[in-house]
Design a protein around this motif. Structure first.
Motif, PDB file in Angstrom:
ATOM      1  N   LEU A 248       1.073  -1.397   0.057  1.00 59.57           N
ATOM      2  CA  LEU A 248       0.338  -0.155  -0.535  1.00 59.57           C
ATOM      3  C   LEU A 248       0.513   1.459   0.192  1.00 59.57           C
ATOM      4  CD1 LEU A 248      -3.272  -0.061   2.838  1.00 59.57           C
ATOM      5  CD2 LEU A 248      -3.031   0.135  -0.245  1.00 59.57           C
ATOM      6  N   ALA A 249       2.109   1.658   0.596  1.00 56.66           N
ATOM      7  CA  ALA A 249       3.214   2.530   0.732  1.00 56.66           C
ATOM      8  C   ALA A 249       3.656   2.619  -0.858  1.00 56.66           C
ATOM      9  CB  ALA A 249       3.646   2.762   2.314  1.00 56.66           C
ATOM     10  N   ALA A 250       3.987   1.854  -1.332  1.00 60.66           N
ATOM     11  CA  ALA A 250       4.174   1.330  -2.900  1.00 60.66           C
ATOM     12  C   ALA A 250       3.565   2.639  -3.696  1.00 60.66           C
ATOM     13  CB  ALA A 250       5.069   0.094  -2.771  1.00 60.66           C
ATOM     14  N   VAL A 251       2.191   2.393  -3.340  1.00 62.18           N
ATOM     15  CA  VAL A 251       1.245   2.309  -4.412  1.00 62.18           C
ATOM     16  C   VAL A 251       0.832   3.848  -4.264  1.00 62.18           C
ATOM     17  CG1 VAL A 251       1.448   0.108  -5.953  1.00 62.18           C
ATOM     18  CG2 VAL A 251      -0.430   0.777  -4.166  1.00 62.18           C
ATOM     19  N   GLU A 254       1.438   8.776  -0.802  1.00 55.15           N
ATOM     20  CA  GLU A 254       0.740  10.465   0.204  1.00 55.15           C
ATOM     21  C   GLU A 254       0.025   9.980   0.883  1.00 55.15           C
ATOM     22  OE1 GLU A 254       1.673  13.194  -0.885  1.00 55.15           O
ATOM     23  OE2 GLU A 254       3.281  12.223  -2.484  1.00 55.15           O
ATOM     24  N   GLU A 255      -0.016   8.837   1.121  1.00 56.00           N
ATOM     25  CA  GLU A 255      -1.628   8.112   1.970  1.00 56.00           C
ATOM     26  C   GLU A 255      -0.868   7.883   3.296  1.00 56.00           C
ATOM     27  OE1 GLU A 255      -4.274   9.539   0.883  1.00 56.00           O
ATOM     28  OE2 GLU A 255      -3.833   9.560  -0.801  1.00 56.00           O
ATOM     29  N   ASP A 256      -2.319   7.450   4.303  1.00 58.74           N
ATOM     30  CA  ASP A 256      -2.159   6.903   5.629  1.00 58.74           C
ATOM     31  C   ASP A 256      -2.133   5.987   5.772  1.00 58.74           C
ATOM     32  OD1 ASP A 256      -1.741   6.668   8.434  1.00 58.74           O
ATOM     33  OD2 ASP A 256      -2.857   7.688   8.772  1.00 58.74           O
ATOM     34  N   VAL A 257      -1.045   5.411   5.237  1.00 60.22           N
ATOM     35  CA  VAL A 257      -1.331   3.280   4.743  1.00 60.22           C
ATOM     36  C   VAL A 257      -1.994   2.794   6.213  1.00 60.22           C
ATOM     37  CG1 VAL A 257      -0.193   3.713   2.314  1.00 60.22           C
ATOM     38  CG2 VAL A 257       1.028   3.171   4.813  1.00 60.22           C
ATOM     39  N   HIS A 258      -0.783   3.366   7.010  1.00 55.27           N
ATOM     40  CA  HIS A 258      -1.110   2.174   8.061  1.00 55.27           C
ATOM     41  C   HIS A 258      -3.161   2.647   8.182  1.00 55.27           C
ATOM     42  CE1 HIS A 258      -0.668   0.414  11.846  1.00 55.27           C
ATOM     43  NE2 HIS A 258      -1.438   1.596  12.554  1.00 55.27           N
ATOM     44  N   ARG A 259      -3.583   3.354   8.524  1.00 59.95           N
ATOM     45  CA  ARG A 259      -4.953   3.698   8.981  1.00 59.95           C
ATOM     46  C   ARG A 259      -5.760   3.161   7.502  1.00 59.95           C
ATOM     47  NH1 ARG A 259      -8.611   7.451   6.375  1.00 59.95           N
ATOM     48  NH2 ARG A 259      -6.571   8.608   5.846  1.00 59.95           N
ATOM     49  N   LEU A 260      -5.633   2.836   6.517  1.00 61.10           N
ATOM     50  CA  LEU A 260      -6.069   2.344   5.103  1.00 61.10           C
ATOM     51  C   LEU A 260      -5.897   0.620   5.690  1.00 61.10           C
ATOM     52  CD1 LEU A 260      -4.984   4.765   2.188  1.00 61.10           C
ATOM     53  CD2 LEU A 260      -7.427   4.196   3.688  1.00 61.10           C
ATOM     54  N   PHE A 261      -4.370   0.376   6.202  1.00 60.44           N
ATOM     55  CA  PHE A 261      -4.435  -0.965   5.760  1.00 60.44           C
ATOM     56  C   PHE A 261      -5.396  -1.501   7.369  1.00 60.44           C
ATOM     57  CE2 PHE A 261      -2.444  -5.142   7.768  1.00 60.44           C
ATOM     58  CZ  PHE A 261      -2.013  -5.894   6.436  1.00 60.44           C
TER      59      PHE A 261
END
Length: 666
Positions: A248-251, A254-261
């Motif tokens: 997720l962080a790679a693609v 710009e996002e808060d991937v920890h929250r998205l995951f």
């Protein structure tokens, strides 16, 4: 006070419905009943409840104090030794319970398991396998296994069980009849409908059985996605083989991937594995189809981002992971027509790859003589002495027997006179390069010279799949590879199969009684990622390109490949970026392009967003740091933070340089 784990187990027990006979048999086995089965095999279609039952049995084993080994077939390595290492406790520790979910993804292990692995189980050990496919009939018919094997095909819930599930899930009574009529007894459909609840369904909505059950359920279940970032996270999970926080962080840099995951993890149609999250199969296909319909451009953009990340891993991941990453890339594009022509996607006669050893040589020579004649066998002997590291042998997973071999030669320029005089196929490859575009001294060509599988000689097979994946991984990582060549005996048939991906050189060299077709790709003209795009892109819809003929993705790839060579002028001069419009008017293209890159990186700091990006690019590529980890230490940043700034910097740099490529402004 109960622990979180205990509370979760109790909640699962309360929610668990049906499957009483299987549960009772397993309890008897846990208690040591001498008449109870040793092996449990659960099978049925996707969404029928195999994983839920497996979790319930695992919870029981854990409650009894048994050591539990849990594996997911989706992520089992291709070598039986990998499985044996992961499940070592099952062989060494009495009472261990081994559970394997999604067994259909490693079904090729089945014969090996029954014949060579399970008979070595430690005392009082138990095993539970769950997958979509029934076991091979010889095991259920074997009197020895019949006494210790319990096979169950899971069926849909009865109406009573389905009502119980909806009641336990606290679905409002006024919705239950509508859900039952719509979802029938499918546990996944029932669970998704129960999770959707009353929200998102209007009172007037008519539920009716249809092929779109899960499409409608997912619409009600997901409803209004919190933000556009959450929407993009769903687009990743719908397409990737598995989704980790790192992916997720790679693609989505710009996002808060920890929250998205964390949000993805809570969705009821997601499953967790050590490699990341994946949707239930039916949910994945439904979600992907919905995204294609609702946001086709976003779907394609995300697929390209994932492809770019897989290509980065092809170049940077450890070598032994190369073909795994290639398979993940092909999974992303598995619907392409060209892949359907070239790959088998078959689990029959599953093999694993090993380097050639001296003990294998006699078998390899014998196979060659049987299929290609004694002249070809002598060439195998010649190349095995010259480049033994180029050879791979393939063993059946079920028996360990060598059934095939391949050889992928790396031949430096200028060509070796003895090689050319000895092997007519290699001579034809070099002759083609001279006529087409000579190879510079120091560069090399790759030749997939032999692919010998007597049982399936030069027809699509798992041997060709694995060898091709390795060759593609090597091409993505290699420096100075000018051409790649493939060699097939049935030239006309293979010319049709590789149409659009390889060029038929027209050469038909003869070795003994047989002639061979030689097919080529010039890696200097077409970057690997553009070539891989042919596996899904129709030839009449080429990707948009700049003045130099580079597509945007190919251009970005050229930038990313040039940066690691910035400090080595000789290597930099061989980079694809020198063939772009950026370098067209330079008197000294290599030196002036190096200066242009450095200026472009410095210019990023003119925008406040680019300050950190500039620092990361400078530390990573211009400072002389031996590794990216060392560059992070120089900046005093955690490695994950550094990587985030570096990814942002690469995106900004590629955007700026692409504008120059299109408009000619410097």
């Amino acid at each position: 006070m109960a622990s979180v784990g205990e509370r979760l187990n109790r909640a699962r027990e309360r929610a668990f419905i049906g499957r009483e006979e299987d549960v009772q048999r397993f309890r008897a086995a846990l208690s040591g009943d001498p008449l109870a089965p040793f092996a449990f095999y659960l099978h049925g279609p996707g969404g029928i409840g195999k994983s839920t039952l497996l979790r319930s049995l695992a919870d029981q084993a854990r409650a009894e104090g048994r050591l539990l080994v849990e594996l997911d077939g989706r992520f089992v390595g291709r070598d039986p030794a990998d499985f044996e290492r992961a499940a070592a406790a099952f062989l060494d520790t009495p009472g261990t319970v081994l559970v394997v979910d999604s067994f259909e993804h490693c079904q090729w292990l089945e014969s090996w398991l029954w014949q060579r692995f399970l008979p070595r189980a430690a005392d009082d050990a138990l095993v539970v396998l769950a997958g979509r496919l029934a076991p091979q009939p010889q095991w259920t018919a074997d009197p020895a296994w019949a006494a210790v094997l319990h096979v169950r095909e899971l069926e849909p819930f009865s109406e009573e069980q389905a009502r119980s599930l909806l009641t336990t899930a606290r679905l409002p009574p006024e919705l239950r009849e509508r859900v039952l009529r719509f979802a029938g007894g499918n546990p996944l459909a029932l669970s998704l409908a129960a999770a959707a609840g009353e929200a998102g369904w209007s009172r007037e909505e008519i539920w009716a059985p249809s092929a779109d059950i899960l499409r409608t359920l997912l619409t009600g279940l997901v409803g209004e996605v919190p933000t556009s970032a959450h929407r993009r996270a769903l687009e990743v999970a719908a397409q990737a083989h598995s989704t980790s926080e790192e992916l997720l962080a790679a693609v989505l840099p710009e996002e808060d991937v920890h929250r998205l995951f964390a949000w993805l993890r809570e969705l009821p149609f997601m499953e967790s594995t050590p490699q990341g999250l994946y949707p239930h199969d039916a949910a994945r296909e439904t979600l992907a189809a919905d995204l294609r319909w609702r946001a086709p451009n976003a779907f394609e953009t995300m697929r390209q981002r994932l492809a770019d990340e897989y290509l980065r891993l092809l170049r940077e991941a450890p070598e032994q992971r190369g073909w795994t990453v290639t398979d993940e890339l092909f999974y992303l594009f598995r619907e392409g027509k060209t892949l359907a022509r070239l790959r088998t996607w078959s689990r029959e006669d599953e093999v694993h790859e090993r380097p050639l050893t001296p003990d294998d040589l006699d078998v390899v020579l014998r196979m060659t003589e049987e299929t290609e004649g004694p002249a070809s066998a002598e060439l195998v002997r010649y190349w095995a002495q010259r480049q033994p590291q180029a050879f791979s042998v393939y063993r059946l997973v079920s028996t360990g027997r060598v059934v095939a071999f391949t050889a992928r030669l790396a031949l430096p320029a200028p060509p070796d006179a003895e090689d050319v005089a000895t092997d007519p196929v290699v001579a034809a490859a070099w002759a083609y390069t001279e006529a087409d575009r000579p190879v510079s001294p120091g560069d090399h060509i790759g030749v997939s010279r032999f692919s010998v599988y007597p049982g399936r000689y030069q027809v699509p097979s798992r041997v060709i799949d694995l060898s091709s994946s390795r060759a593609q991984a090597e091409a993505a990582r290699a420096r100075g590879r000018a051409y790649g060549f493939a060699v097939y005996q049935d030239a006309e048939t293979w010319a049709e199969r590789v149409r659009g991906t390889l060029t038929d050189t027209g050469a038909r060299p003869r070795v003994g009684a047989y002639t061979y077709g030689v097919f080529a790709v010039d890696w200097r003209r077409i970057p690997v990622e553009t070539w891989l795009g042919h596996f899904i892109s129709p030839p009449d819809t080429p990707a948009p390109s700049g003045p130099s003929g580079f597509s945007r993705s190919a251009f970005d790839q050229a930038v990313r490949e040039a940066l690691p060579h910035w400090r080595d002028p000789g290597a930099f001069a061989a980079c694809a970026l020198l063939r772009t419009r950026l370098a067209a008017d330079f008197a000294d293209p290599a030196e002036e392009l190096r200066a242009l890159l450095r200026r472009a990186v410095d210019d990023l700091a003119r925008d406040p967003r680019g300050v950190r990006a500039r620092e990361a690019l400078t530390a990573g590529y211009f400072s002389g740091a031996p590794t990216q980890e060392a560059a992070a230490r120089r900046l005093g940043l955690p490695y994950g933070t550094y990587r985030r700034h570096l990814r942002q910097g690469l995106d900004l740099l590629c955007e700026a340089l692409w504008a120059q490529e299109l408009h000619g402004t410097r």
